[in-house]
Design an enzyme around this catalytic site. Sequence first.
Site, PDB file in Angstrom:
ATOM      1  N   HIS A 174       0.860  -1.181   0.000  1.00  0.00           N
ATOM      2  CA  HIS A 174       0.000   0.000   0.000  1.00  0.00           C
ATOM      3  C   HIS A 174       0.898   1.233   0.000  1.00  0.00           C
ATOM      4  O   HIS A 174       1.690   1.447   0.910  1.00  0.00           O
ATOM      5  CB  HIS A 174      -0.916   0.018   1.226  1.00  0.00           C
ATOM      6  CG  HIS A 174      -1.859   1.182   1.242  1.00  0.00           C
ATOM      7  ND1 HIS A 174      -3.072   1.182   0.578  1.00  0.00           N
ATOM      8  CD2 HIS A 174      -1.756   2.404   1.827  1.00  0.00           C
ATOM      9  CE1 HIS A 174      -3.675   2.340   0.765  1.00  0.00           C
ATOM     10  NE2 HIS A 174      -2.902   3.098   1.512  1.00  0.00           N
ATOM     11  N   CYS A 175       0.773   2.044  -1.047  1.00  0.00           N
ATOM     12  CA  CYS A 175       1.614   3.229  -1.185  1.00  0.00           C
ATOM     13  C   CYS A 175       1.009   4.387  -0.387  1.00  0.00           C
ATOM     14  O   CYS A 175      -0.062   4.905  -0.739  1.00  0.00           O
ATOM     15  CB  CYS A 175       1.740   3.613  -2.660  1.00  0.00           C
ATOM     16  SG  CYS A 175       2.867   4.984  -2.942  1.00  0.00           S
ATOM     17  N   VAL A 176       1.681   4.778   0.684  1.00  0.00           N
ATOM     18  CA  VAL A 176       1.186   5.848   1.553  1.00  0.00           C
ATOM     19  C   VAL A 176       1.165   7.181   0.815  1.00  0.00           C
ATOM     20  O   VAL A 176       0.256   7.999   1.001  1.00  0.00           O
ATOM     21  CB  VAL A 176       2.059   5.951   2.816  1.00  0.00           C
ATOM     22  CG1 VAL A 176       1.586   7.085   3.703  1.00  0.00           C
ATOM     23  CG2 VAL A 176       2.039   4.640   3.578  1.00  0.00           C
ATOM     24  N   GLY A 224      -1.853   6.920  -1.425  1.00  0.00           N
ATOM     25  CA  GLY A 224      -3.081   6.491  -0.778  1.00  0.00           C
ATOM     26  C   GLY A 224      -3.790   5.361  -1.492  1.00  0.00           C
ATOM     27  O   GLY A 224      -5.017   5.243  -1.394  1.00  0.00           O
ATOM     28  N   GLN A 225      -3.046   4.538  -2.211  1.00  0.00           N
ATOM     29  CA  GLN A 225      -3.638   3.425  -2.951  1.00  0.00           C
ATOM     30  C   GLN A 225      -2.638   2.277  -3.040  1.00  0.00           C
ATOM     31  O   GLN A 225      -1.430   2.488  -2.974  1.00  0.00           O
ATOM     32  CB  GLN A 225      -4.046   3.866  -4.357  1.00  0.00           C
ATOM     33  CG  GLN A 225      -4.674   2.762  -5.209  1.00  0.00           C
ATOM     34  CD  GLN A 225      -5.304   3.298  -6.467  1.00  0.00           C
ATOM     35  OE1 GLN A 225      -6.363   3.900  -6.433  1.00  0.00           O
ATOM     36  NE2 GLN A 225      -4.652   3.069  -7.592  1.00  0.00           N
TER      37      GLN A 225
END
Length: 291
Positions: free
Chosen positions: A131-133, A136-137
């Site tokens: 999950h790429c902070v 946000g996805q």
Amino acid sequence: MVTLGSRVWCRVEKTCRHLPIVLNTVLVFSITAEVSYLVVVEAPLEPELKKSDWSSTWKSIHLFAQYFMLVNITWNALLFLKTNPSIRGVFLGGDMVGQGWRYCYTCETHTPPRCSHCYDCNVCVLRRDHHCVFFGQCVGFRNYRYFLSCLFFMWAGLLYAVVMNAEVFIVILKEGVTFHSFMLLLVPWIMLVTGQVTAQAFAFAFIADTCVIGFLLVSAFLFFHVGLMVRGQTTREWYSSRRPYSLGILANIRECLGECWFLCWICPLIPSVLPGDGIHFKVTGSLEPVR
């Protein structure tokens, strides 16, 4: 009944969720503006070259390269956010269930190999990597190409910014380095708070330091994911030391970037069809973690 505190907390949580995207956008455009200023106003050319026609050509080439990278970063980021890597809209039932499939009690469905549930997105993601902070996805099967391309152009843009700032700094060193200029680059916040520098000088020093730190972080992240790509792994499989889906270097790259892997990274508009469906994978090794 929802309390006032709960509503305030939900509002703060939603705001903080988009904060990394906002900060990334501000930093990217701030670095672009700073480098544009360096190219147009503080271009590190010799005095005789600044008076020649080569000066305009040199600036045009640099500005074109810079905004080409900016457009690619923005476009890939938008396509990454627009492309849904989850199982929503994907038919997973029938006789397809087999080795490597699991049942997700949250989504209440069977999920294929390399698919896992993301509690931030609240859905299972096909070939989930992480999950790429910052966006946000989740990074998954359908949007991995845009994630890598965006990462590559961010790395190239930061490298370009570091080189431009270094050239200007070398010119300053030729004129003589002072303790004041050294402290400005080392601790710009302290110099601003104590009133030793102007806001403009602080902004340039802060962005220059951000470029160096950002370049080191993005370099580590990019090289890590390129290594995963050529080994045919996801981040979860790297943690467990598994390589059961590796098909060879070229085939692994094609699995991530598509059939036009050698060209698609230049521009997100270049079509590159992925060879798989994100559900079925050819097993070439042990599914058990290496001890």
